[in-house]
Design a protein around this motif. Sequence first.
Motif, PDB file in Angstrom:
ATOM      1  N   SER A  73       0.818  -1.211   0.000  1.00  0.00           N
ATOM      2  CA  SER A  73       0.000   0.000   0.000  1.00  0.00           C
ATOM      3  C   SER A  73       0.851   1.259   0.000  1.00  0.00           C
ATOM      4  O   SER A  73       2.033   1.241   0.351  1.00  0.00           O
ATOM      5  N   LEU A  74       0.200   2.351  -0.371  1.00  0.00           N
ATOM      6  CA  LEU A  74       0.844   3.659  -0.294  1.00  0.00           C
ATOM      7  C   LEU A  74       1.021   4.110   1.155  1.00  0.00           C
ATOM      8  O   LEU A  74       1.611   5.158   1.401  1.00  0.00           O
ATOM      9  N   ASP A  75       0.483   3.331   2.124  1.00  0.00           N
ATOM     10  CA  ASP A  75       0.743   3.659   3.533  1.00  0.00           C
ATOM     11  C   ASP A  75       2.092   3.111   3.996  1.00  0.00           C
ATOM     12  O   ASP A  75       2.405   3.123   5.186  1.00  0.00           O
ATOM     13  N   GLN A  76       2.892   2.591   3.024  1.00  0.00           N
ATOM     14  CA  GLN A  76       4.280   2.168   3.246  1.00  0.00           C
ATOM     15  C   GLN A  76       4.395   0.863   4.043  1.00  0.00           C
ATOM     16  O   GLN A  76       5.408   0.603   4.678  1.00  0.00           O
ATOM     17  N   THR A  77       3.343   0.051   3.990  1.00  0.00           N
ATOM     18  CA  THR A  77       3.415  -1.253   4.648  1.00  0.00           C
ATOM     19  C   THR A  77       3.055  -2.367   3.675  1.00  0.00           C
ATOM     20  O   THR A  77       2.327  -2.162   2.703  1.00  0.00           O
ATOM     21  N   THR A  78       3.594  -3.549   3.973  1.00  0.00           N
ATOM     22  CA  THR A  78       3.209  -4.792   3.321  1.00  0.00           C
ATOM     23  C   THR A  78       2.568  -5.667   4.388  1.00  0.00           C
ATOM     24  O   THR A  78       3.096  -5.767   5.496  1.00  0.00           O
ATOM     25  N   ARG A  79       1.446  -6.287   4.050  1.00  0.00           N
ATOM     26  CA  ARG A  79       0.727  -7.079   5.052  1.00  0.00           C
ATOM     27  C   ARG A  79       0.409  -8.460   4.505  1.00  0.00           C
ATOM     28  O   ARG A  79       0.159  -8.619   3.311  1.00  0.00           O
ATOM     29  N   LEU A  80       0.427  -9.448   5.422  1.00  0.00           N
ATOM     30  CA  LEU A  80       0.118 -10.826   5.052  1.00  0.00           C
ATOM     31  C   LEU A  80      -1.199 -11.218   5.703  1.00  0.00           C
ATOM     32  O   LEU A  80      -1.388 -11.032   6.911  1.00  0.00           O
ATOM     33  N   HIS A  81      -2.116 -11.761   4.886  1.00  0.00           N
ATOM     34  CA  HIS A  81      -3.436 -12.150   5.368  1.00  0.00           C
ATOM     35  C   HIS A  81      -3.651 -13.638   5.080  1.00  0.00           C
ATOM     36  O   HIS A  81      -3.323 -14.114   3.989  1.00  0.00           O
ATOM     37  N   THR A  82      -4.214 -14.326   6.056  1.00  0.00           N
ATOM     38  CA  THR A  82      -4.565 -15.725   5.820  1.00  0.00           C
ATOM     39  C   THR A  82      -5.691 -16.117   6.761  1.00  0.00           C
ATOM     40  O   THR A  82      -6.121 -15.327   7.614  1.00  0.00           O
ATOM     41  N   GLN A  83      -6.170 -17.359   6.607  1.00  0.00           N
ATOM     42  CA  GLN A  83      -7.284 -17.833   7.420  1.00  0.00           C
ATOM     43  C   GLN A  83      -6.799 -18.340   8.772  1.00  0.00           C
ATOM     44  O   GLN A  83      -5.775 -19.014   8.874  1.00  0.00           O
ATOM     45  N   TRP A  84      -7.579 -18.001   9.790  1.00  0.00           N
ATOM     46  CA  TRP A  84      -7.372 -18.552  11.126  1.00  0.00           C
ATOM     47  C   TRP A  84      -8.324 -19.726  11.269  1.00  0.00           C
ATOM     48  O   TRP A  84      -9.533 -19.555  11.344  1.00  0.00           O
ATOM     49  N   LYS A  85      -7.754 -20.917  11.264  1.00  0.00           N
ATOM     50  CA  LYS A  85      -8.580 -22.127  11.282  1.00  0.00           C
ATOM     51  C   LYS A  85      -8.631 -22.676  12.700  1.00  0.00           C
ATOM     52  O   LYS A  85      -7.927 -23.618  13.053  1.00  0.00           O
ATOM     53  N   ALA A  86      -9.455 -22.046  13.514  1.00  0.00           N
ATOM     54  CA  ALA A  86      -9.549 -22.460  14.918  1.00  0.00           C
ATOM     55  C   ALA A  86     -11.000 -22.727  15.278  1.00  0.00           C
ATOM     56  O   ALA A  86     -11.890 -21.968  14.900  1.00  0.00           O
ATOM     57  N   GLY A  87     -11.236 -23.795  16.015  1.00  0.00           N
ATOM     58  CA  GLY A  87     -12.572 -24.094  16.500  1.00  0.00           C
ATOM     59  C   GLY A  87     -13.595 -24.313  15.404  1.00  0.00           C
ATOM     60  O   GLY A  87     -14.786 -24.055  15.589  1.00  0.00           O
ATOM     61  N   GLY A  88     -13.133 -24.743  14.231  1.00  0.00           N
ATOM     62  CA  GLY A  88     -14.064 -25.018  13.149  1.00  0.00           C
ATOM     63  C   GLY A  88     -14.408 -23.806  12.309  1.00  0.00           C
ATOM     64  O   GLY A  88     -14.918 -23.932  11.197  1.00  0.00           O
ATOM     65  N   ALA A  89     -14.155 -22.593  12.814  1.00  0.00           N
ATOM     66  CA  ALA A  89     -14.460 -21.379  12.049  1.00  0.00           C
ATOM     67  C   ALA A  89     -13.215 -20.929  11.305  1.00  0.00           C
ATOM     68  O   ALA A  89     -12.117 -20.929  11.858  1.00  0.00           O
ATOM     69  N   SER A  90     -13.385 -20.564  10.049  1.00  0.00           N
ATOM     70  CA  SER A  90     -12.257 -20.072   9.255  1.00  0.00           C
ATOM     71  C   SER A  90     -12.496 -18.604   8.954  1.00  0.00           C
ATOM     72  O   SER A  90     -13.326 -18.270   8.111  1.00  0.00           O
ATOM     73  N   THR A  91     -11.817 -17.739   9.665  1.00  0.00           N
ATOM     74  CA  THR A  91     -11.949 -16.302   9.441  1.00  0.00           C
ATOM     75  C   THR A  91     -10.605 -15.732   9.028  1.00  0.00           C
ATOM     76  O   THR A  91      -9.557 -16.192   9.484  1.00  0.00           O
ATOM     77  N   TRP A  92     -10.649 -14.716   8.168  1.00  0.00           N
ATOM     78  CA  TRP A  92      -9.418 -14.114   7.647  1.00  0.00           C
ATOM     79  C   TRP A  92      -8.938 -13.008   8.579  1.00  0.00           C
ATOM     80  O   TRP A  92      -9.738 -12.240   9.123  1.00  0.00           O
ATOM     81  N   HIS A  93      -7.617 -12.920   8.726  1.00  0.00           N
ATOM     82  CA  HIS A  93      -7.014 -11.900   9.587  1.00  0.00           C
ATOM     83  C   HIS A  93      -5.652 -11.502   9.021  1.00  0.00           C
ATOM     84  O   HIS A  93      -5.027 -12.277   8.295  1.00  0.00           O
ATOM     85  N   GLU A  94      -5.210 -10.298   9.393  1.00  0.00           N
ATOM     86  CA  GLU A  94      -3.819  -9.927   9.123  1.00  0.00           C
ATOM     87  C   GLU A  94      -2.958 -10.675  10.125  1.00  0.00           C
ATOM     88  O   GLU A  94      -3.138 -10.545  11.340  1.00  0.00           O
ATOM     89  N   MET A  95      -2.017 -11.468   9.619  1.00  0.00           N
ATOM     90  CA  MET A  95      -1.196 -12.311  10.491  1.00  0.00           C
ATOM     91  C   MET A  95       0.248 -11.836  10.604  1.00  0.00           C
ATOM     92  O   MET A  95       0.978 -12.270  11.492  1.00  0.00           O
ATOM     93  N   SER A  96       0.690 -10.987   9.668  1.00  0.00           N
ATOM     94  CA  SER A  96       2.067 -10.525   9.712  1.00  0.00           C
ATOM     95  C   SER A  96       2.168  -9.211   8.957  1.00  0.00           C
ATOM     96  O   SER A  96       1.388  -8.957   8.036  1.00  0.00           O
ATOM     97  N   ARG A  97       3.111  -8.381   9.377  1.00  0.00           N
ATOM     98  CA  ARG A  97       3.399  -7.136   8.655  1.00  0.00           C
ATOM     99  C   ARG A  97       4.862  -7.193   8.245  1.00  0.00           C
ATOM    100  O   ARG A  97       5.738  -6.633   8.911  1.00  0.00           O
TER     101      ARG A  97
END
Length: 821
Positions: free
Chosen positions: A426-450
């Motif tokens: 992004s133009l906000d000068q960051t790179t971000r990594l997003h993936t699914q959090w597979k916990a408790g049967g629910a798969s939700t997407w989150h930023e996991m690393s910068r």
Amino acid sequence: MGTKGISVEYLATGANRQTAVSDWGKRGIVAFGADINIALWRPQAETPRGVTKLLSGHKELVKAVSFLPERDDDETTYLVSGSDDKSLILWKAAAGSEEFKIIQTSSEHAGPINCIAAHRVAGFASKWVIATGSADATIKVWVFQHDSLQLVQSIQTKPKFFPLSLALSTLGRDGDVLVLAAAGTRDTIQIHTAGLSGEAPAFELEATLTGHDSWIRWLSFTRETNDAGSDLLLASASQDKYIRIWRVHEGEELPALAAKGSDPLNGAYLPGKSPSNKAYKLKAGGKQFSITFEALLLGHEDWIYSAKWNHANDRLQLLTTSADNSLAIWEPDPSSGIWISVVRLGEISREKGATTATGSTGGFWTGIWSPDGLSVACLGRTGSWRRWQYIPSEDAWRPCISISGHTKAVSGVSWSKSGEYLLSASLDQTTRLHTQWKAGGASTWHEMSRPQIHGYDLNCIDSLGTSQFVSGADEKLMRVFSEPKAVASMLNRLGGLGQEGLENMPDAANMPVLGLSNKAIDAVDDDQEIEPVDDRDREAMDPASIVKKSYLEIDHPPYEETLSRHTLWPETEKLYGHGYEISCLTTSHDGKLIASACKASSTNHAVIRLFETERWTEIRPPLTAHSLTATRLRFSADDKYLLSVGRDRQWAVFARDPQDILQYQLVQSNPKGHTRMILDAAWMPSEKPIFATAGRDKQVRIWAGTENERGQMQFSQTKSIPSDSPVTSIDFMPHPVDGKYVLAVGTEAGRLDLYVLTEDSEVTQVPHSTDFDLPKAVLQLAWQPATKDDNGGTYKLAIAGDDSSLRLYAVDKEFLRSVGS
């Protein structure tokens, strides 16, 4: 795109850095301004899905958001928003729903709207008085009733100031007098009153409260107790680092403390103005009132941005947020009545670090209470939220999973080669990594690393295998990053991602105080003593960014303080050669080559440079074809061809040398590929070489290759797909659906379309739905490659938006089959 066949999988966007930008509604929804959108988030939902909806209506940055006060039996929820576009928008939805629709837009203000205050009028089924403050130095008063907003008064501030905060309440036992407190770019608070007996209130200035030394950022009213005749308390937060509490008392007699002449400070030394215990007299609605200075709250070390009351659970509490990276909850001591800070959250001073990209969060811009008073959330400089929940059994506040996102345009997206995670730049000068959090049967997407927090705006990104990527910014070089062991282990634990080559990875990474390059470091044990920083050492490590082994040994997505400090990836290579800022780059599917181009106004600089990834050297000579900036580079699925498009309206195809797989030769260029500049291109994953180009001439053109008599591939146009506005991004799904190919098309106006194509260039458009359009340009599209646990039911499309949003849509396979059949 019919709504039946497509759904929103993930939305990520950062909040605007404004004090009045958010509100936590009675139904548990947080609404906040995110660029020109309003984002909706349910922090206390059982499954933490993050942002659930983005509302589009404003044309410029959203600065103020407020829910109208609700009752339990209301069937409707109303939301008011103000923006830099000088407009005020009223939104309506069924109670508890997120399907907000615009019911009225007003453009009475002549400047950006900075703050909104609302009060529900008792005795009416649904009537509210709303006050708005603007950079045109006016306060406008509105009455909202029967879904209609009516302007009833415009107050010109005298002496002139820009209102930054407003507060509305009723006075006295009968509640028939309205009081409006206004403050901003002066050190005084203006108190206006108006009777509620008529149809429309008419406010008059009654008093000007003095005492603060600097601009006042926030005002908030509350009743001291739930009794009808209790005094009204006003909290004011200022850039002078103090919070003042004022008491509004009915009657000619002063409240007990002021009548005795008691000093609420007990003789404490204060720099600047000495506090005054002057009583301010008001007369409103035939009644007498007094305002006296009640308390001065000391404890913050920097500007205070917000101070909000909470009266839930029969406790009077005040939440304050400050630029010193702390959030405090204040309560009056039951025995003495002295206000004390009972809870302090955020960052303790030793961990604040230097003012580096990773060291300082830049303060908290606003803080909000949940309706039940058991949770608080605050917004930081990075546009990310932090949240804490009160645990009564422990009598402690615990951090909770929150949300984060880019705060400026998302310039690039790229899936890992395995399709397991998504990278965004992004133009906000960051790179971000997003993936699914597979916990408790629910798969939700989150930023996991910068992985990258940079000093230049990032323009492009692409992955190299499963644990490396390369990015280009507004600088002449590209940087290659490798995944550290701590992040790889966390991603494996939370998202089930593979851990190939773990033993060869460095532990972690951090950034030197005065540097731009992430350095590989060793993680340290929790009990290891941290040495203080030597200010003369350019390579000194910020103590706040030292990675302890326990930081990433977590069972939930990392919190913002971890993301911004401890999930960096070490930089392993720098690739030089270009003379100007990098405009685009791509990597070959086998990961052996990087192709890149830079901003250019001549043939000398408009070259495409190839770098091999074994020894990280440039392959000479560079490829020449363009005379202006190349805007996109794409390798074909088998890496046989490299396609480039540019601002010179030209496309060029280079073919791989059969004898040397690292060398490419120009096969064909078309200097008149489009009538305006070409902005994107994509290869169809077909046996026959076919590609598409997209241009500012509002066309997507399909080009198919055939061999000529000499056995050389020549491309000619077979189809043109018209669009309503310039086409800024296209991408083909990497695998066919029943022998047909799906093309996603994004435009400068934000429209998103899907087309189903055959190799013979027969085109079928998927029915369009405006629900999935963006309010600004679509900057890049990327379909997810097939993953190892792919069930084949849906295909995921990542969308990079100029509105600072990253969106992930899931497209149903059966739905595409029905369109193409």
